[in-house]
Design a protein around this motif. Structure first.
Motif, PDB file in Angstrom:
ATOM      1  N   ARG A  76       0.579  -1.124  -0.182  1.00 28.61           N
ATOM      2  CA  ARG A  76      -0.002   0.106   0.070  1.00 28.61           C
ATOM      3  C   ARG A  76       0.498   1.252   0.017  1.00 28.61           C
ATOM      4  O   ARG A  76       0.962   2.359  -0.803  1.00 28.61           O
ATOM      5  N   ARG A  77       1.982   1.385   0.931  1.00 26.70           N
ATOM      6  CA  ARG A  77       2.942   2.298   0.448  1.00 26.70           C
ATOM      7  C   ARG A  77       3.341   2.537  -0.713  1.00 26.70           C
ATOM      8  O   ARG A  77       4.019   3.180  -0.985  1.00 26.70           O
ATOM      9  N   VAL A  78       3.588   1.318  -1.163  1.00 29.95           N
ATOM     10  CA  VAL A  78       4.320   1.625  -2.301  1.00 29.95           C
ATOM     11  C   VAL A  78       3.782   2.198  -3.182  1.00 29.95           C
ATOM     12  O   VAL A  78       3.753   3.306  -4.415  1.00 29.95           O
ATOM     13  N   ARG A  79       2.503   1.708  -3.321  1.00 35.93           N
ATOM     14  CA  ARG A  79       1.549   2.816  -4.096  1.00 35.93           C
ATOM     15  C   ARG A  79       1.458   3.788  -4.649  1.00 35.93           C
ATOM     16  O   ARG A  79       1.279   4.531  -5.366  1.00 35.93           O
ATOM     17  N   GLU A  80       1.269   3.928  -2.614  1.00 33.72           N
ATOM     18  CA  GLU A  80       1.178   5.342  -2.785  1.00 33.72           C
ATOM     19  C   GLU A  80       1.922   6.613  -2.552  1.00 33.72           C
ATOM     20  O   GLU A  80       1.425   7.811  -3.179  1.00 33.72           O
ATOM     21  N   ARG A  81       3.266   5.755  -2.532  1.00 41.33           N
ATOM     22  CA  ARG A  81       4.830   6.577  -3.257  1.00 41.33           C
ATOM     23  C   ARG A  81       4.779   6.981  -4.579  1.00 41.33           C
ATOM     24  O   ARG A  81       5.436   7.731  -5.084  1.00 41.33           O
ATOM     25  N   ALA A  82       4.400   6.527  -5.045  1.00 41.16           N
ATOM     26  CA  ALA A  82       4.530   6.439  -6.712  1.00 41.16           C
ATOM     27  C   ALA A  82       3.986   7.579  -7.643  1.00 41.16           C
ATOM     28  O   ALA A  82       2.806   8.247  -6.760  1.00 41.16           O
ATOM     29  N   PRO A  83       4.461   8.560  -8.757  1.00 40.40           N
ATOM     30  CA  PRO A  83       3.497   9.339  -9.087  1.00 40.40           C
ATOM     31  C   PRO A  83       2.331   9.915  -9.818  1.00 40.40           C
ATOM     32  O   PRO A  83       1.373  10.151  -9.782  1.00 40.40           O
ATOM     33  N   ASN A  84       1.739   8.272 -10.168  1.00 43.26           N
ATOM     34  CA  ASN A  84       0.946   7.818 -10.718  1.00 43.26           C
ATOM     35  C   ASN A  84       0.482   6.555 -10.419  1.00 43.26           C
ATOM     36  O   ASN A  84       0.679   5.864  -9.979  1.00 43.26           O
ATOM     37  N   THR A  85      -0.889   5.985 -10.609  1.00 43.92           N
ATOM     38  CA  THR A  85      -2.229   5.089 -10.754  1.00 43.92           C
ATOM     39  C   THR A  85      -0.510   3.928 -11.877  1.00 43.92           C
ATOM     40  O   THR A  85      -0.850   3.127 -11.009  1.00 43.92           O
ATOM     41  N   TRP A  86      -0.407   4.552 -12.348  1.00 43.48           N
ATOM     42  CA  TRP A  86      -0.390   3.156 -13.493  1.00 43.48           C
ATOM     43  C   TRP A  86       1.471   2.594 -13.047  1.00 43.48           C
ATOM     44  O   TRP A  86       1.723   1.788 -12.943  1.00 43.48           O
ATOM     45  N   GLN A  87       1.994   4.434 -12.794  1.00 43.84           N
ATOM     46  CA  GLN A  87       3.283   3.853 -11.521  1.00 43.84           C
ATOM     47  C   GLN A  87       3.168   3.121 -10.783  1.00 43.84           C
ATOM     48  O   GLN A  87       4.192   1.963  -9.916  1.00 43.84           O
ATOM     49  N   GLY A  88       1.589   3.306  -9.539  1.00 49.19           N
ATOM     50  CA  GLY A  88       1.383   2.728  -8.442  1.00 49.19           C
ATOM     51  C   GLY A  88       1.496   1.281  -9.108  1.00 49.19           C
ATOM     52  O   GLY A  88       2.246   0.141  -8.120  1.00 49.19           O
ATOM     53  N   LEU A  89       0.699   0.770 -10.346  1.00 49.50           N
ATOM     54  CA  LEU A  89       0.535  -0.346 -10.503  1.00 49.50           C
ATOM     55  C   LEU A  89       1.540  -1.953 -10.458  1.00 49.50           C
ATOM     56  O   LEU A  89       2.144  -2.330 -10.346  1.00 49.50           O
ATOM     57  N   LEU A  90       2.218  -1.211 -11.004  1.00 49.91           N
ATOM     58  CA  LEU A  90       3.747  -1.489 -12.145  1.00 49.91           C
ATOM     59  C   LEU A  90       4.675  -1.474 -10.233  1.00 49.91           C
ATOM     60  O   LEU A  90       5.807  -2.907 -10.591  1.00 49.91           O
ATOM     61  N   ASP A  91       4.640  -1.155  -9.626  1.00 50.24           N
ATOM     62  CA  ASP A  91       6.118  -0.933  -8.684  1.00 50.24           C
ATOM     63  C   ASP A  91       5.037  -2.063  -7.656  1.00 50.24           C
ATOM     64  O   ASP A  91       6.422  -2.517  -6.606  1.00 50.24           O
ATOM     65  N   ASP A  92       3.903  -1.577  -7.485  1.00 49.50           N
ATOM     66  CA  ASP A  92       3.260  -2.790  -6.065  1.00 49.50           C
ATOM     67  C   ASP A  92       3.871  -4.372  -6.747  1.00 49.50           C
ATOM     68  O   ASP A  92       4.057  -4.818  -5.985  1.00 49.50           O
ATOM     69  N   GLY A  93       3.872  -4.354  -8.139  1.00 55.57           N
ATOM     70  CA  GLY A  93       3.849  -6.065  -8.360  1.00 55.57           C
ATOM     71  C   GLY A  93       5.758  -5.814  -8.470  1.00 55.57           C
ATOM     72  O   GLY A  93       6.334  -6.684  -8.070  1.00 55.57           O
ATOM     73  N   THR A  94       6.569  -4.889  -8.742  1.00 54.52           N
ATOM     74  CA  THR A  94       7.996  -5.738  -8.667  1.00 54.52           C
ATOM     75  C   THR A  94       8.232  -5.333  -7.069  1.00 54.52           C
ATOM     76  O   THR A  94       8.980  -6.701  -7.005  1.00 54.52           O
ATOM     77  N   ALA A  95       7.399  -4.822  -6.152  1.00 56.98           N
ATOM     78  CA  ALA A  95       8.227  -4.982  -4.955  1.00 56.98           C
ATOM     79  C   ALA A  95       7.498  -6.110  -4.582  1.00 56.98           C
ATOM     80  O   ALA A  95       8.626  -6.669  -3.711  1.00 56.98           O
ATOM     81  N   TYR A  96       6.227  -7.083  -4.918  1.00 59.99           N
ATOM     82  CA  TYR A  96       6.149  -7.740  -4.435  1.00 59.99           C
ATOM     83  C   TYR A  96       6.887  -9.422  -4.804  1.00 59.99           C
ATOM     84  O   TYR A  96       7.315 -10.038  -3.726  1.00 59.99           O
ATOM     85  N   ILE A  97       6.952  -9.299  -6.144  1.00 59.02           N
ATOM     86  CA  ILE A  97       8.713  -9.903  -6.334  1.00 59.02           C
ATOM     87  C   ILE A  97       9.472  -9.739  -6.007  1.00 59.02           C
ATOM     88  O   ILE A  97      10.429 -10.930  -5.086  1.00 59.02           O
ATOM     89  N   GLU A  98      10.604  -8.193  -5.527  1.00 60.30           N
ATOM     90  CA  GLU A  98      10.998  -8.625  -4.708  1.00 60.30           C
ATOM     91  C   GLU A  98      11.148  -9.001  -3.121  1.00 60.30           C
ATOM     92  O   GLU A  98      12.119  -9.449  -2.924  1.00 60.30           O
ATOM     93  N   MET A  99      10.129  -8.985  -2.843  1.00 66.25           N
ATOM     94  CA  MET A  99      10.304  -9.898  -1.244  1.00 66.25           C
ATOM     95  C   MET A  99      10.304 -10.846  -1.278  1.00 66.25           C
ATOM     96  O   MET A  99      10.903 -11.430  -0.222  1.00 66.25           O
ATOM     97  N   ALA A 100      10.412 -11.509  -2.506  1.00 61.81           N
ATOM     98  CA  ALA A 100      10.784 -13.067  -2.748  1.00 61.81           C
ATOM     99  C   ALA A 100      12.228 -13.277  -1.965  1.00 61.81           C
ATOM    100  O   ALA A 100      12.455 -14.651  -1.544  1.00 61.81           O
TER     101      ALA A 100
END
Length: 198
Positions: A76-100
């Motif tokens: 949620r914090r990753v999405r909120e930091r993003a400059p726009n909704t699209w970037q938030g969607l990309l960053d969300d998926g990226t962060a999820y993968i990186e948590m692995a």
């Protein structure tokens, strides 16, 4: 007054068991974690474990729910930091993968969890993530950023790609190298959703 104290004691017992289980599952793995050692480490009995969680599998479900909530808050914090909704969607998926690559998430959420509890795409936390992804895609379609397409299909495919990538990272011999490849591929795949005018 006594009822309030009893509820507080029960909550403390539950928290102690959860903390001990989380440490044991992360360091020893689910199969090797001894319930007797786990309960003894926090001065409790197996009876307390069975009363609060039913069995070892119930305890694993509770640990996964706790970690899942923490992951959801981080995303949620990753999405909120993003400059726009699209970037938030990309960053969300990226962060999820990186948590692995994080040892606790890798071991409990991506290795032992699926082995013991089955397909993680069916877990309550994953379904909550899917709802967020679908709402985001709906917003992006409404804004003209993403092609008009079936929201559920797009959400399931995008979340499935991120989950599959995270599982690949967690089970690989070189998680960091695989993470980088998976993130690059995920972002490229996701960009296929973008509308022509973007």
């Amino acid at each position: 007054m006594a009822t309030g104290r009893r509820a507080e004691t029960m909550a403390e017992t539950r928290d102690k068991l959860l903390g001990a289980a989380r440490r044991a599952f992360a360091t020893q793995g689910y199969a090797a974690a001894s319930m007797d050692d786990l309960t003894a480490s926090v001065g409790l009995t197996r009876g307390a474990l069975y009363h609060n969680f039913g069995d070892k599998k119930g305890l694993l479900w509770a640990v996964i729910a706790q970690i899942d909530d923490e992951m959801a808050e981080r995303l949620r914090r990753v999405r909120e930091r993003a400059p726009n909704t699209w970037q938030g969607l990309l960053d969300d998926g990226t962060a999820y993968i990186e948590m692995a690559v994080e040892p606790e998430i890798q071991r409990i959420m991506l290795l032992d969890g699926p082995a013991v509890l089955g397909d993680p795409s069916k877990w309550p936390g994953e379904n909550a993530c899917l709802q967020i992804t679908m709402r985001t895609i709906r917003s992006l379609i409404d804004e003209g950023v993403v092609h008009a397409l079936d929201v559920e299909a797009a959400g399931r495919l995008l979340n499935g790609a991120a989950l599959s990538a995270a599982l690949w990272v967690a089970t690989s011999d070189d998680p960091s190298a695989v993470r980088d490849k998976a993130v690059t591929a995920f972002r490229r795949l996701a960009s296929g959703l973008l509308g022509d005018q973007v």
